[in-house]
Scaffold this active site. Structure first.
Site, PDB file in Angstrom:
ATOM      1  N   ASP A 102       0.856  -1.195   0.000  1.00 24.55           N
ATOM      2  CA  ASP A 102       0.000   0.000   0.000  1.00 24.55           C
ATOM      3  C   ASP A 102       0.889   1.242   0.000  1.00 24.55           C
ATOM      4  O   ASP A 102       2.122   1.132   0.071  1.00 24.55           O
ATOM      5  CB  ASP A 102      -0.960  -0.002   1.208  1.00 24.55           C
ATOM      6  CG  ASP A 102      -2.314   0.645   0.886  1.00 24.55           C
ATOM      7  OD1 ASP A 102      -2.333   1.831   0.473  1.00 24.55           O
ATOM      8  OD2 ASP A 102      -3.361  -0.026   1.039  1.00 24.55           O
TER       9      ASP A 102
ATOM     10  N   GLY B  93       4.576   1.190  -1.494  1.00 29.37           N
ATOM     11  CA  GLY B  93       4.710   1.523  -2.905  1.00 29.37           C
ATOM     12  C   GLY B  93       3.426   2.079  -3.486  1.00 29.37           C
ATOM     13  O   GLY B  93       2.384   2.098  -2.831  1.00 29.37           O
ATOM     14  N   ASP B  94       3.558   2.519  -4.750  1.00 29.43           N
ATOM     15  CA  ASP B  94       2.420   3.014  -5.505  1.00 29.43           C
ATOM     16  C   ASP B  94       2.209   2.009  -6.635  1.00 29.43           C
ATOM     17  O   ASP B  94       3.091   1.846  -7.483  1.00 29.43           O
ATOM     18  CB  ASP B  94       2.763   4.409  -6.060  1.00 29.43           C
ATOM     19  CG  ASP B  94       1.622   4.996  -6.890  1.00 29.43           C
ATOM     20  OD1 ASP B  94       0.961   4.248  -7.636  1.00 29.43           O
ATOM     21  OD2 ASP B  94       1.407   6.220  -6.804  1.00 29.43           O
ATOM     22  N   PHE B  95       1.067   1.312  -6.646  1.00 26.07           N
ATOM     23  CA  PHE B  95       0.913   0.225  -7.627  1.00 26.07           C
ATOM     24  C   PHE B  95       0.756   0.714  -9.069  1.00 26.07           C
ATOM     25  O   PHE B  95       0.831  -0.086  -9.989  1.00 26.07           O
ATOM     26  CB  PHE B  95      -0.139  -0.811  -7.227  1.00 26.07           C
ATOM     27  CG  PHE B  95      -1.518  -0.310  -6.833  1.00 26.07           C
ATOM     28  CD1 PHE B  95      -2.213   0.616  -7.594  1.00 26.07           C
ATOM     29  CD2 PHE B  95      -2.142  -0.845  -5.698  1.00 26.07           C
ATOM     30  CE1 PHE B  95      -3.484   1.035  -7.232  1.00 26.07           C
ATOM     31  CE2 PHE B  95      -3.426  -0.425  -5.328  1.00 26.07           C
ATOM     32  CZ  PHE B  95      -4.093   0.523  -6.091  1.00 26.07           C
TER      33      PHE B  95
ATOM     34  N   HIS C 299     -12.836  -1.285  -8.211  1.00 25.34           N
ATOM     35  CA  HIS C 299     -14.044  -0.432  -8.176  1.00 25.34           C
ATOM     36  C   HIS C 299     -13.721   1.052  -7.928  1.00 25.34           C
ATOM     37  O   HIS C 299     -14.603   1.886  -8.040  1.00 25.34           O
ATOM     38  CB  HIS C 299     -15.075  -0.974  -7.170  1.00 25.34           C
ATOM     39  CG  HIS C 299     -14.816  -0.632  -5.737  1.00 25.34           C
ATOM     40  ND1 HIS C 299     -15.775  -0.760  -4.760  1.00 25.34           N
ATOM     41  CD2 HIS C 299     -13.700  -0.190  -5.111  1.00 25.34           C
ATOM     42  CE1 HIS C 299     -15.257  -0.380  -3.594  1.00 25.34           C
ATOM     43  NE2 HIS C 299     -14.006  -0.038  -3.773  1.00 25.34           N
TER      44      HIS C 299
ATOM     45  N   ASN D   1     -22.046   5.286  -4.730  1.00 21.81           N
ATOM     46  CA  ASN D   1     -21.008   5.679  -3.777  1.00 21.81           C
ATOM     47  C   ASN D   1     -19.668   5.895  -4.474  1.00 21.81           C
ATOM     48  O   ASN D   1     -18.945   6.849  -4.193  1.00 21.81           O
ATOM     49  CB  ASN D   1     -20.815   4.543  -2.777  1.00 21.81           C
ATOM     50  CG  ASN D   1     -20.897   5.020  -1.361  1.00 21.81           C
ATOM     51  OD1 ASN D   1     -21.187   6.180  -1.106  1.00 21.81           O
ATOM     52  ND2 ASN D   1     -20.619   4.129  -0.453  1.00 21.81           N
TER      53      ASN D   1
END
Ligand code: SAM
Ligand code: ASE
Length: 286
Positions: free
Chosen positions: A151, A176-178, A196, A243
């Site tokens: 994450d 990390g940044d995926f 989503h 949402n």
């Protein structure tokens, strides 16, 4: 106070017993189970997040429908292009979001992890694993696996500090940044409530990266709420999709829509399992 209590009886949050001395109110079983803060299945933080954050975005539903985009700017005066920069506008907001999202897994975490037999996968990455409730579910159900929570750095630091016990040696962390950083090799990637959040193009970009990093024989497990093929329901999934409109760049999808994303990224043998609860499971193989 009497009117408030009676309305709560109407909502089945409280029960009432009328005696000669007056009315006596108490919690219903369902309130004790899901609303009492100390219950192991409490949804307290989840509901507070709905009340204090999501509700404010729904206030601009007409604008969201007209513009087809989230309403952070109107609701909170945030003009950030990045969804999670807006969601994590303060450390406090980030912690509230993480608490809220984690709580649902006390109700349906077991169901989604048990939907497919995952015993052949030993090295597991939970991409966007957040506060780690699903990672915990995984290591408790499958005795030979290790799970790494991948994450953003500030989320990982918070997960370590407030959520995952350092005694749990089979759970490790990766900052990390995926979208920007490489994804390490593994047998299985769990993506729970990740796709989503994003439009199709970004989903395929992420899944393609995962497919390339995936070891031969490995796979990807998506955990999402599935819409019916004709989008006629379930109501919960339809409302969750709105949402996603007011809060993110994403939407809820049908099995055919997830198949299309997975196939575009090179995944095969795609299987779907409806759990009967809010979240469902989708498995794709490399
Ligand atoms: N998987 C968890 C669950 O279902 O409870 C959390 C889902 S939450 C909706 C999305 C997660 O993705 C958050 O933990 C967020 O920090 C993480 N995330 C968002 N963008 C990310 C990125 N670029 N790289 C890594 N993680 C990211
Ligand atoms: C996201 C999920 C959520 C992004 C923003 C969100 C939820 C609320 N806001 O990916 C869902 C949390 N609620 C439940 C019941 O799980």
């Amino acid at each position: 106070m009497e009117r408030l209590l009676d309305a709560c009886v109407g909502l089945k949050l409280l029960r009432v017993e009328v005696k000669e001395e007056g009315a006596f109110y108490g919690n219903t079983e369902i309130s004790n189970l899901y609303l009492a803060k100390t219950s192991p299945k409490t949804q307290h933080h989840n509901l507070m997040y709905y009340s204090k954050t999501i509700y404010l975005c729904w206030h601009y539903l007409t604008d969201a429908v007209r513009e087809g985009k989230n309403q952070y700017e109107r609701a909170f005066g945030i003009s950030s292009k990045d969804v999670f920069e807006a969601l994590y506008r303060s450390e406090e907001e980030m912690i509230k979001f993480m608490y809220g999202l984690n709580e649902i897994w006390s109700i349906c975490g077991r169901d989604v992890i048990a939907a497919f037999d995952l015993s052949s996968f030993t090295v597991i990455y939970d991409l966007g694993g957040g506060a780690g409730a699903l990672a915990q579910e995984c290591v408790s159900m499958y005795p030979s696996c290790t799970v790494t929570i991948f994450d953003l750095p500030k989320v990982i630091q918070t997960a370590k500090k407030y959520f995952v016990s350092s005694e749990e040696h089979r759970i490790t962390f990766y900052e990390g940044d995926f979208f920007k950083d490489p994804v390490p090799a593994a047998d299985l990637y769990i993506l729970a409530r990740i796709l989503h959040d994003w439009a199709d193009e970004k989903c395929v970009q992420l899944l393609t990266k995962v497919q390339k990093a995936c070891r031969p024989g490995g796979g990807v497990l998506l955990i999402e709420t599935l819409l019916n093929e004709d989008k006629s329901g379930p109501l919960e999934s339809q409302l969750y999709s709105i949402n996603m409109l007011v809060q993110t760049e994403g939407k809820e999808r049908t099995p055919a829509e997830y198949s299309k994303l997975l196939t575009a990224a090179g995944f095969k043998e795609i299987g779907f399992k409806k759990t009967g609860k809010l979240y469902d499971a989708i498995l794709g193989r490399k």
